[in-house]
Design an enzyme around this catalytic site. Sequence first.
Site, PDB file in Angstrom:
ATOM      1  N   ALA A  92       0.860  -1.184   0.000  1.00 43.64           N
ATOM      2  CA  ALA A  92       0.000   0.000   0.000  1.00 43.64           C
ATOM      3  C   ALA A  92       0.896   1.234   0.000  1.00 43.64           C
ATOM      4  O   ALA A  92       2.109   1.143   0.222  1.00 43.64           O
ATOM      5  CB  ALA A  92      -0.922   0.015   1.209  1.00 43.64           C
ATOM      6  N   LYS A  93       0.310   2.372  -0.244  1.00 42.50           N
ATOM      7  CA  LYS A  93       1.024   3.641  -0.146  1.00 42.50           C
ATOM      8  C   LYS A  93      -0.008   4.738   0.018  1.00 42.50           C
ATOM      9  O   LYS A  93      -1.156   4.612  -0.429  1.00 42.50           O
ATOM     10  CB  LYS A  93       1.850   3.902  -1.407  1.00 42.50           C
ATOM     11  CG  LYS A  93       3.087   4.750  -1.150  1.00 42.50           C
ATOM     12  CD  LYS A  93       4.143   3.946  -0.392  1.00 42.50           C
ATOM     13  CE  LYS A  93       5.473   4.671  -0.302  1.00 42.50           C
ATOM     14  NZ  LYS A  93       6.498   3.828   0.324  1.00 42.50           N
ATOM     15  N   GLY A  94       0.409   5.828   0.650  1.00 42.34           N
ATOM     16  CA  GLY A  94      -0.492   6.951   0.838  1.00 42.34           C
ATOM     17  C   GLY A  94       0.246   8.259   0.756  1.00 42.34           C
ATOM     18  O   GLY A  94       1.483   8.295   0.744  1.00 42.34           O
TER      19      GLY A  94
END
Length: 410
Positions: A92-94
Amino acid sequence: MVQRAAGVLGVPSDFVARLSVPDREVTVHVPVRMDNGRWRVFKGYRVQHCNARGPYKGGIRYHPEVGIEEVRGLAALMTWKCAVVDVPFGGAKGGVEVDATELSQGELERLTRGYTLLMLPNWGPQTDIPAPDVNTNEQIMAWIMDTASSALGRPVPAIVTGKPVAVGGTVGRREATGRGVAIVTMRMLERLGWRPSSTRLAVQGFGNVGRWAARILADAGLKVEAISDISGAVYRPGGLDLDDVERHLRESGGLLATYRAPGIQHLTNAELLALDVDVLIPAAIENQITSRNASQVRARMIVEGANGPTTSGAHRVLLERGVTVVPDILANAGGVVVSYFEWVQNLRGEVWGVGQVNERLEQIMARAMDDVCHTAEQYGIDLRLAAFVLALHRVVESLERRRAPVEAMA
């Protein structure tokens, strides 16, 4: 690279299509009351790529150029990074589209808490666990943990990693990425039969990753002949006195360009990349070694401490010249490995000592290096492709096992 890895493994096209898009993309708009009393709205993102091997895991970055396409690509990269070192996370990444340097501490806190509340339905210790990334740090992770705990009415330290030790973080996390770079470097030296005491090293980027990698490798006997930061590089044949360099950085405000000592030569970052050394660690920013300068690189081995420091065109040139390249998804995975340790400690209510953390990190990173090398030898491919082949194999195997038909299990 994933397409090439799929070709090596013979992975069906439907699996490739499945893994070419993320499971979920979330966009939020975070209203923040600024210190002047006016409101600003910031756009935030979170992309969850694949959780076949475990909860989603990935950092949060604050940067004015953050966008959904960048976050999407980084989320997929986290899937492969977690798989290649065999920790039970997905990718994931944000990020938030903001210049964090323009915000006061209070504005930064309000932004972080607002972003957390909007993302909280998608986060959790068994769902998605954020971590620091570009322009975020321990304090921001502490605000995330505190906001989530207050909203849920119970302490949830395992909802985020990279926290201060005082609020459930782990010792060894700050230096973990640089230590991981050092571990795989030493493992490759051993495999190649190079003596550490005869190995000359240049490190581009003397931030957290480069600094720790240089210190640990110097302690292991390597000659650290050149280092650099944004102001330029310093070079001394035979090795730098890193203690003296560190002293200068503390006293001067942190620019290598003003460092003076006997035998020191000042170079540009571009000149550092072309030095006649044995090992080069690009640990600054992406796209530093390109098709334009790859032919000038004289190092026999490159260990990618930064994300994407070598372009695909440069990689082909380096391979043709016989340069060994240890890819970023393996070399700089030490941070996510120790984030995994932090998560485990939080879930179990345990506290590990620094010796235990470093020993376990070395075991995992060394095993991953061996696994990638074995894969490269098995298929007759380079280490970068081998890392993706290994990671893709593990992700596809998880997908297949989770969705196997009943008759196949009888």
